[in-house]
Design an enzyme around this catalytic site. Structure first.
Site, PDB file in Angstrom:
ATOM      1  N   GLU A   1       0.823  -1.206   0.000  1.00 22.67           N
ATOM      2  CA  GLU A   1       0.000   0.000   0.000  1.00 22.67           C
ATOM      3  C   GLU A   1       0.859   1.258   0.000  1.00 22.67           C
ATOM      4  OE1 GLU A   1      -2.512   0.567   3.440  1.00 22.67           O
ATOM      5  OE2 GLU A   1      -3.890   1.826   2.325  1.00 22.67           O
TER       6      GLU A   1
ATOM      7  N   SER B   1      -0.445   6.878   9.106  1.00 25.33           N
ATOM      8  CA  SER B   1      -0.304   8.332   9.193  1.00 25.33           C
ATOM      9  C   SER B   1       1.174   8.701   9.157  1.00 25.33           C
ATOM     10  CB  SER B   1      -0.937   8.849  10.480  1.00 25.33           C
ATOM     11  OG  SER B   1      -0.127   8.490  11.586  1.00 25.33           O
TER      12      SER B   1
END
Lengths: 383, 354
Positions: free
Chosen positions: A242, A364
């Site tokens: 990802e 994040s």
């Protein structure tokens, strides 16, 4: 060090370039969140698949071209330069597909061809209302029976939900086991009774992601990937994919910069502050290009990627936002106009907010910096 | 396509780094600082013996006929180990410029001597005339406007200066440059030479930034406050992560700049400018984090930190500041993109990456 393409790669590039020139739609496709846009994007994916270009990095036996990372990047570079449509099946092609190739049973791998044609659209069921950055604290329960799992819980921030046919989800199948050990990676058909999506209206009025409610959802045990209780390990191999989304090439960010430069008022083109900013963006895009190229070279040679490999996501996400902030400042009041304003300025805020989302998704940037500090620099874990 | 170094290049740089780890470093640097202009380099013969100065000298003049790519990792090692000698000037600039533009006599006189370490070369590219090791240099490449000159001590007068980094032995030179010293008046040649200096110095600065980052990393692992290692505090971790990210970015750009300059790629001037600006930023970020995270001890003479901190500050201005390079690159990019015919599009795809 040799940055020339080999003869073989040159002819592949030319093939791709020619194909894209002949096939990329002249007008942008309708938004993928609409029925028409979805149909247009799927049509585009099928053309790619028919040309053998849907997943060039996949092995030949699964319908790919079997290209190494470096060669695949040549394809994506051309793809982005040609202004080709956004990819519809990214989660399947980039995340689930490679995961099933690594961990899947032969039956699970039968799901691969439909990813190439986008007959199946995959969405991710990882995050939960109380499990964001601390993903391993997820609470969606999976009760394991003799030959099935019954799943109850709630997921959130599920993109691509609208036309999805499958969910790949993390569920806690052993509440007694340590946090990271009791999790399983489960494939859930979206038409299973008890699966319900509720779109989340975003601040820009779009609804690109949804809440996902799972109520007594029963799937066969054979839908568990990589074995019961092994889901964290399986998911981590997915997240590695990802973070290296193939479309985030330097060419993409050069396009964003080009569009931002086009917004500079003519009277300010010689302004040295403006030049400084543009020079910095250009430098940082090229830095991203060469950090990526280092990693691609290492991966293609079968070496362990260097420290730069874990830094790309922080770099491009923050860089892209700064370029868009610059574009907004060039437009001043015109930037506020949502549509019908200056050419090139439409929806600039929307793009800006979307770029901000990339600081959060896929781990994040705070988590990314923790990872860099702890795994690359070897700093001690926080108390 | 391969964006990495050959085994030979990697092994040679590792050999040099090992050597520097033994014979250069803080002790050596302190001696150089103390002696200032009176310093006699004991490192120079060892560098010469290692073959460093001959890498970019043509084979027929006793060198290895290599390019800046062969030196990229070596220059980083020189920065990492704080080598104060004019390596960029002697190993990179002089061989390239003399090799390309020198007369037959100049080539014969200097190239072999440089390769063997018998001649010390320096370079004076700044209009200020400020030159590292000016008084010690046997030959100086001078950039004057858009001309390149080759100046020997009989045509130079030097005013020794104390720099922030005393081991650089600065001097302000005034040169009797003229027809006799002129190498080339081709502006493209002068720009290429500036690019060489910027790309090579970028490599050195990456080494400096890496050293500052490593010293700080070790310090925050050892130093304890509030009953725990400083390195467990997230805000410090994130600061060091930012330093690491900028350093890897700069390293990647420095490698490409060496390649682009060596192969005279169309974007070589841009590549060198980008690399120097990014390396400047890496040195700034690393230095400022290092000074902050070391606390008071970092300000002392006794601690070695300042040796690299001040080297970094010295080199950040050499061969172009961040401001100068970014403004120049931005100007080129804007002109390229704003030229008539360049397509104007709405900002598409931005952020649609998930």
């Amino acid at each position: 060090m040799d940055l020339r393409l080999s003869g073989e790669l040159l002819s592949f590039r030319d093939e791709v370039r020619t194909w894209l020139r002949d096939n990329v739609p002249e007008r942008p496709l309708a938004p993928v969140t609409t029925e028409r846009g979805f149909a247009e994007h799927r049509e585009w994916e099928r053309r790619l698949a028919a040309a053998g270009l849907a997943a060039v990095h996949w092995p030949v036996e699964h319908g790919g071209r079997g290209l190494d990372a470096l060669s695949a990047s040549v394809f994506y570079d051309e793809y982005v330069r040609a202004g080709a449509p956004d990819r519809l099946g990214r989660l399947g092609l980039g995340l689930v597909g490679p995961t099933l190739m690594e961990w899947g049973t032969p039956r699970q791998r039968e799901l691969l061809p439909a990813m190439l044609t986008c007959d199946d659209i995959w969405c991710q069921g990882f995050s939960e209302p109380d499990a964001g950055s601390d993903l391993a604290s997820l609470r969606t329960r999976g009760e394991v029976g003799t030959d099935s799992i019954r799943i109850n819980g709630q997921k959130v921030w599920t993109s691509h939900f609208r036309f999805a046919t499958w969910i790949f989800a993390l569920v806690r199948t052993d509440p007694e086991a340590p946090k990271h050990r009791g999790i399983s990676y489960v494939l859930i058909p979206c038409d299973t009774p008890g699966v319900e999506f509720r779109p989340i209206r975003q601040m820009n009025d779009d609804a690109e992601f949804a809440e996902l409610f799972l109520t007594d959802v029963e799937v066969p045990l054979e839908n568990v990937v990589g074995g019961l209780g092994n889901g964290w390990k399986v998911a981590m191999s997915t997240l590695t994919h990802e973070r290296s989304s193939n479309l985030n090439t330097a060419a993409h960010f050069h396009r964003v910069l080009r569009d931002a430069v086009a917004l500079i008022p003519e009277a300010r083109r010689n302004d040295s502050l403006v030049r400084y900013e543009v020079g910095r963006f250009h430098e940082e895009i090229e830095a991203y290009r060469f950090m990526t190229l280092r990693t691609l070279t290492e991966v293609s040679k079968g070496e362990k990627p260097g420290p730069q490999a874990s830094m790309g996501k922080v770099w491009w996400s923050e860089l892209q936002t700064r370029i868009l902030e610059f574009a907004l400042s060039m437009l001043a009041s015109e930037a506020e106009v949502r549509s019908g304003g200056l050419p090139g300025a439409t929806n600039l805020f929307k793009h800006y907010w979307m770029s901000r989302a990339s600081h959060i998704y896929a781990g994040s940037n705070e988590i990314q910096r923790n990872i860099i500090a702890e795994r690359v620099l070897g700093l001690p874990r926080s108390a | 396509m391969r964006f990495s170094f050959s085994d030979d290049q990697t092994e040679y740089a590792a050999f040099l780094a090992d050597l520097l780890g033994t014979v250069a470093g803080p002790g050596y640097l302190r001696a150089a600082w103390s002696a200032g202009h009176a310093y006699e380099s004991t490192l120079w013969p060892k560098l010469a013996e290692s073959g460093l100065f001959g890498v970019c000298v043509p084979e027929e003049e006793g060198g290895a006929g290599g390019t800046l790519v062969d030196l990229a990792l070596c220059l980083e090692a020189c920065g990492y180990h704080g080598v104060p000698e004019p390596v960029v000037e002697t190993a990179v600039l002089a061989p390239h410029v003399i090799g390309e533009f020198g007369s037959e006599a100049e080539r014969k006189k200097w190239l072999r001597a440089i390769a063997e370490g018998e001649a010390v070369a320096s370079a004076s590219f700044d209009p200020s005339g400020i030159t590292p090791d000016g008084t010690r240099a046997d030959v100086v490449v001078v950039k004057s406007g858009e001309e390149l000159h080759l100046v020997t001590p009989d045509r130079a007068s030097w005013q020794p200066l104390d720099g922030v980094d005393l081991s650089r032995r600065l001097a302000r030179g005034t040169f009797a440059a003229g027809e006799a010293t002129l190498l080339t008046a081709d502006p493209a040649a002068a720009a290429r030479a500036s690019g060489l200096g910027a790309a090579a110095t970028a490599c050195v600065l990456v080494g400096v930034a890496q050293r500052l980052a490593d010293m700080t990393r070790e310090y925050v692992i050892e130093r304890r406050q509030f009953g725990r290692a400083l390195g467990t505090f997230q805000i410090l971790k994130h600061r060091l992560a930012n330093v690491a990210i900028q350093t890897e970015a700069a390293r990647s750009l420095a490698w490409y700049a060496c390649y682009a300059v060596a192969h005279r790629a169309a974007d070589a001037p841009l590549a060198a400018a980008r690399a120097k600006a990014a390396a400047n930023r890496a040195s700034e970020l690393a230095g400022s984090a290092a000074l902050q995270l070391h606390g008071g001890i970092g300000f002392t003479w006794e601690h070695d930190l300042h040796l690299w901190l001040q080297r970094g500050k010295a080199l950040e201005g050499a061969f172009g500041s961040t401001l100068e390079h970014r403004t120049a690159v931005g100007g080129m990019v804007i002109e390229q993109l704003a030229s008539p015919g360049a397509p104007v599009h709405g900002i598409e795809h931005a952020g649609t990456t998930r």
